[in-house]
Write a protein that holds these residues in place. Structure first.
Motif, PDB file in Angstrom:
ATOM      1  N   LEU A 322      -1.820  -0.302   8.123  1.00  0.00           N
ATOM      2  CA  LEU A 322      -1.919  -1.069   6.784  1.00  0.00           C
ATOM      3  C   LEU A 322      -3.132  -1.938   6.493  1.00  0.00           C
ATOM      4  CD1 LEU A 322      -0.245  -1.733   4.345  1.00  0.00           C
ATOM      5  CD2 LEU A 322       0.984  -3.453   5.492  1.00  0.00           C
ATOM      6  N   ASN A 323      -3.661  -2.553   7.497  1.00  0.00           N
ATOM      7  CA  ASN A 323      -4.632  -3.411   7.513  1.00  0.00           C
ATOM      8  C   ASN A 323      -5.840  -2.688   7.090  1.00  0.00           C
ATOM      9  OD1 ASN A 323      -6.617  -5.847   7.954  1.00  0.00           O
ATOM     10  ND2 ASN A 323      -6.866  -4.772   9.754  1.00  0.00           N
ATOM     11  N   MET A 324      -6.111  -1.483   7.812  1.00  0.00           N
ATOM     12  CA  MET A 324      -7.185  -0.637   7.403  1.00  0.00           C
ATOM     13  C   MET A 324      -7.126   0.050   6.159  1.00  0.00           C
ATOM     14  SD  MET A 324      -9.899   0.457   9.044  1.00  0.00           S
ATOM     15  CE  MET A 324      -9.654   0.155  10.865  1.00  0.00           C
ATOM     16  N   LEU A 325      -5.886   0.451   5.617  1.00  0.00           N
ATOM     17  CA  LEU A 325      -5.766   1.046   4.479  1.00  0.00           C
ATOM     18  C   LEU A 325      -6.013  -0.101   3.191  1.00  0.00           C
ATOM     19  CD1 LEU A 325      -2.894   3.135   3.315  1.00  0.00           C
ATOM     20  CD2 LEU A 325      -3.430   1.355   2.041  1.00  0.00           C
ATOM     21  N   MET A 326      -5.617  -1.346   3.669  1.00  0.00           N
ATOM     22  CA  MET A 326      -5.874  -2.318   2.369  1.00  0.00           C
ATOM     23  C   MET A 326      -7.353  -2.650   2.447  1.00  0.00           C
ATOM     24  SD  MET A 326      -3.066  -2.639   0.701  1.00  0.00           S
ATOM     25  CE  MET A 326      -3.544  -4.236  -0.122  1.00  0.00           C
ATOM     26  N   GLY A 327      -7.983  -2.982   3.492  1.00  0.00           N
ATOM     27  CA  GLY A 327      -9.449  -3.052   3.276  1.00  0.00           C
ATOM     28  C   GLY A 327     -10.000  -3.919   4.717  1.00  0.00           C
ATOM     29  N   GLY A 328      -9.289  -3.610   5.769  1.00  0.00           N
ATOM     30  CA  GLY A 328      -9.677  -4.189   6.850  1.00  0.00           C
ATOM     31  C   GLY A 328     -11.147  -3.610   7.560  1.00  0.00           C
ATOM     32  N   GLY A 329     -11.922  -4.605   8.269  1.00  0.00           N
ATOM     33  CA  GLY A 329     -13.019  -4.074   8.764  1.00  0.00           C
ATOM     34  C   GLY A 329     -14.193  -4.124   7.350  1.00  0.00           C
ATOM     35  N   ALA A 330     -15.368  -3.737   7.712  1.00  0.00           N
ATOM     36  CA  ALA A 330     -16.217  -3.776   6.640  1.00  0.00           C
ATOM     37  C   ALA A 330     -15.995  -3.324   5.178  1.00  0.00           C
ATOM     38  CB  ALA A 330     -17.556  -3.229   7.272  1.00  0.00           C
ATOM     39  N   THR A 404      -0.281  10.110   0.404  1.00  0.00           N
ATOM     40  CA  THR A 404      -0.778  10.793   1.628  1.00  0.00           C
ATOM     41  C   THR A 404      -1.974  10.902   2.262  1.00  0.00           C
ATOM     42  OG1 THR A 404       1.406  12.333   1.529  1.00  0.00           O
ATOM     43  CG2 THR A 404      -0.258  12.957   3.062  1.00  0.00           C
ATOM     44  N   ASP A 405      -2.841  10.916   1.252  1.00  0.00           N
ATOM     45  CA  ASP A 405      -4.392  10.961   1.490  1.00  0.00           C
ATOM     46  C   ASP A 405      -5.143   9.781   1.901  1.00  0.00           C
ATOM     47  OD1 ASP A 405      -4.064  10.032  -0.965  1.00  0.00           O
ATOM     48  OD2 ASP A 405      -5.967  10.972  -1.827  1.00  0.00           O
ATOM     49  N   GLU A 406      -4.489   8.611   1.278  1.00  0.00           N
ATOM     50  CA  GLU A 406      -5.125   7.244   1.866  1.00  0.00           C
ATOM     51  C   GLU A 406      -4.411   6.817   2.979  1.00  0.00           C
ATOM     52  OE1 GLU A 406      -4.090   4.035  -0.752  1.00  0.00           O
ATOM     53  OE2 GLU A 406      -1.922   4.540  -1.193  1.00  0.00           O
ATOM     54  N   VAL A 407      -3.160   7.326   3.489  1.00  0.00           N
ATOM     55  CA  VAL A 407      -2.693   7.031   4.789  1.00  0.00           C
ATOM     56  C   VAL A 407      -3.387   7.713   5.656  1.00  0.00           C
ATOM     57  CG1 VAL A 407      -0.567   7.086   6.060  1.00  0.00           C
ATOM     58  CG2 VAL A 407      -0.396   6.282   3.761  1.00  0.00           C
ATOM     59  N   ALA A 408      -3.682   9.047   5.560  1.00  0.00           N
ATOM     60  CA  ALA A 408      -4.586  10.066   6.456  1.00  0.00           C
ATOM     61  C   ALA A 408      -5.840   9.363   6.701  1.00  0.00           C
ATOM     62  CB  ALA A 408      -4.362  11.308   5.885  1.00  0.00           C
ATOM     63  N   GLU A 458       6.172   6.090   4.396  1.00  0.00           N
ATOM     64  CA  GLU A 458       7.386   5.453   4.124  1.00  0.00           C
ATOM     65  C   GLU A 458       7.227   4.240   5.124  1.00  0.00           C
ATOM     66  OE1 GLU A 458       7.541   9.443   2.505  1.00  0.00           O
ATOM     67  OE2 GLU A 458       7.131   8.787   4.710  1.00  0.00           O
ATOM     68  N   LYS A 459       6.690   4.422   6.430  1.00  0.00           N
ATOM     69  CA  LYS A 459       6.899   3.243   7.282  1.00  0.00           C
ATOM     70  C   LYS A 459       6.102   2.185   6.733  1.00  0.00           C
ATOM     71  CE  LYS A 459       7.654   1.122  11.137  1.00  0.00           C
ATOM     72  NZ  LYS A 459       9.033   0.757  11.517  1.00  0.00           N
ATOM     73  N   LEU A 460       4.712   2.579   6.188  1.00  0.00           N
ATOM     74  CA  LEU A 460       3.909   1.453   5.667  1.00  0.00           C
ATOM     75  C   LEU A 460       4.555   0.786   4.495  1.00  0.00           C
ATOM     76  CD1 LEU A 460       0.348   3.218   5.884  1.00  0.00           C
ATOM     77  CD2 LEU A 460       1.277   1.614   7.203  1.00  0.00           C
ATOM     78  N   SER A 461       5.204   1.393   3.566  1.00  0.00           N
ATOM     79  CA  SER A 461       6.048   0.660   2.637  1.00  0.00           C
ATOM     80  C   SER A 461       7.038  -0.327   3.283  1.00  0.00           C
ATOM     81  CB  SER A 461       6.646   1.641   1.613  1.00  0.00           C
ATOM     82  OG  SER A 461       5.610   2.611   1.177  1.00  0.00           O
TER      83      SER A 461
END
Length: 494
Positions: A322-330, A404-408, A458-461
């Motif tokens: 979730l952190n990576m999906l939202m904006g984790g890292g650079a 699905t694509d953003e989670v992948a 679903e788990k991320l939600s």
């Protein structure tokens, strides 16, 4: 003029959309195999493969996975190592202590011990310690955290034994000479003053002190300047005697033969008694809160945090995704096209609002709790707008379905980051030491990747909703006038 080999030209022309292009394009006929012109075939979109055959999977076991070895000595010291191809050996000690374990009478002791590392010991002067480090061509470092202290040293592999001896001295034989302590206190005061110039560290630090009450994780990493006088040799010595015991430490190494490492550990640490169990840390008590500081600055820092998860929580890996999906890292592309440019904060904030200098998430993880933080920077006149946008994005995290694509993509980025970081022997050693100190074992990258692959939208939600149920913590540093009140921010998540 260079011509493709007949078999490779035949392979190209097998793809029906390419036949006309090959016949009509002299450039394709004369280019060399692997030349950049391959990406400039007229009439063929970039999403159309040039070859029919999919690349074959590499056979299993082609690259052997180094085995992690763990030994527990008679006095309780855990020794962990893993082979590494680098000619450099990275050796270090992880101690299960930090600012979380401090009390008002010794607040700031952990950070002072970081500054006093590799100075005078009971058997070696500071001058001799420095000369020993120079003669080995070694690099040394110490880092204080909320729950763990890390001492590390690196040098060429034949010098691994001397590195172990040096680490044993600085962690077990601390000798706090008054004039050295006075010198380090000046450095300490300077680090306190410089903290506000490191925006992410500053916001993360204040989010901890505001979000947690009753000490524990709310204890500051660095004490106020006025409290430096209480950090005497006796106070520091007592802190080390309590927590710096073999049973509360891990000796980790990357690039050192395990049998040699254990032999060196027996010689350097083996005669030290295990010591009694240290006092347990107070339970983390997250309540949410607010910290605002008026500073005359052209930019303002805004942070919004919620309670995350601990190292042993079953939702630990999903929160990392979730952190990576939202904006984790650079937040920007580095090391190749597209890295970091498809996170929600990049697409919905950085790509839309020119006043947003920075917008990123971070995930601070501790043994029984954590902080999930979004941090943004904007000119003082626009920080109110940025705060509103970031609040909307965090609220949407709990209400907008994940695609699905953003989670992948986030899972692939996380796995890529995991593997690329572990290519560094210094990061590998730290990973070995921290995991054994935390779990008592090492979870392999392959096992972690399986856990990452198992994460679903679903788990991320579910995890996002769990995080947003906790009270928010708000941090503002700069012009605080335009940032909405705490109750108005909290209302968005009630």
């Amino acid at each position: 003029e260079t011509t493709l080999a007949p078999d490779r030209m035949a392979l190209l022309t097998r793809h029906q959309p390419l036949r006309a292009a090959v016949a009509a394009t002299p450039a394709l006929r004369r280019m060399a195999w692997g030349a950049p012109e391959l990406s400039q075939v007229p009439g063929v979109p970039l999403n159309v493969p040039l070859y029919d055959e999919a690349p074959q999977q590499a056979p299993e076991g082609l690259v052997p996975t180094p085995e992690t070895h763990i030994t527990t000595m008679a006095n309780g010291l855990k020794v962990v190592s893993q082979a590494h191809a680098s000619p450099v050996a990275n050796v270090g000690v992880v101690v299960n202590t930090g600012s979380r374990f401090e009390t008002p009478s010794n607040s700031g002791a952990s950070y002072m011990l970081q500054l006093m590392a590799f100075t005078s010991t009971a058997s070696t002067s500071h001058f001799k310690m420095v000369r020993n480090i120079e003669s080995l061509g070694a690099q040394t470092m110490a880092t204080a955290g909320r729950e763990q202290m890390i001492y590390s040293a690196s040098a060429l592999k034949p010098n691994a034994k001397q590195l172990v001896e040096m680490l044993a001295e600085t962690t077990l034989e601390g000798n706090f000479v008054e004039w050295e302590l006075a010198e380090k206190k000046a450095f300490y005061a300077n680090d306190i003053a410089e903290l506000q110039h490191n925006p992410l560290q500053y916001v993360t630090e204040k989010a901890h002190t505001a979000g947690y009450t009753g000490g524990s994780l709310g204890n500051p990493l660095m004490c106020p300047s006025k409290s430096l006088g209480q950090l005497t040799p006796d106070v520091l010595g007592a802190f080390m005697e309590t927590y710096y015991t073999p049973s509360n430490m891990v000796l980790a190494a990357a690039g050192v033969d395990h049998a040699e490492l254990v032999k060196a550990a027996e010689a350097a640490f083996g005669t030290v008694p295990s010591g009694g169990p240290p006092p347990p840390a107070a339970k983390a008590n997250y309540t949410g809160g607010e910290y605002r500081e008026v500073v005359d600055s052209e930019v303002t820092q805004f942070g919004l945090a919620f309670e995350g998860v601990g190292w042993k929580d079953p939702d630990f890996v999903p929160v990392c995704v979730l952190n990576m999906l939202m904006g984790g890292g650079a937040s920007f592309s580095a090391g190749g096209p597209g890295k970091g440019m498809f996170s929600r904060l990049y697409v919905n904030v950085l790509n839309k609002y020119a006043y947003a200098f920075n917008a990123a998430t971070s995930n601070a993880v501790h043994s029984d709790s954590g902080l999930f933080l979004v941090h943004g920077t904007a000119p003082a006149g626009h920080v109110g707008s940025l705060a509103s946008v970031l609040v909307e994005e965090m609220a949407a995290m709990g209400s907008k379905p994940f695609q699905t694509d953003e989670v992948a993509r986030a899972k692939n980025q996380l796995k890529s980051s995991l593997h690329m970081n572990l290519e560094s022997s210094s990061i590998l050693f730290e990973d070995l030491g921290r995991q054994v100190a935390t779990y008592g074992k090492r979870v392999s990258p392959a096992d972690l990747c399986k856990q990452i692959d198992a994460v679903t939208p679903e788990k991320l939600s579910e995890v996002a909703k769990r995080i947003l149920k906790s009270p928010p913590t708000v941090v503002v540093h700069g012009d605080i006038t335009a940032v909405p009140r705490y109750d108005l921010i909290a209302k968005n998540f009630s």
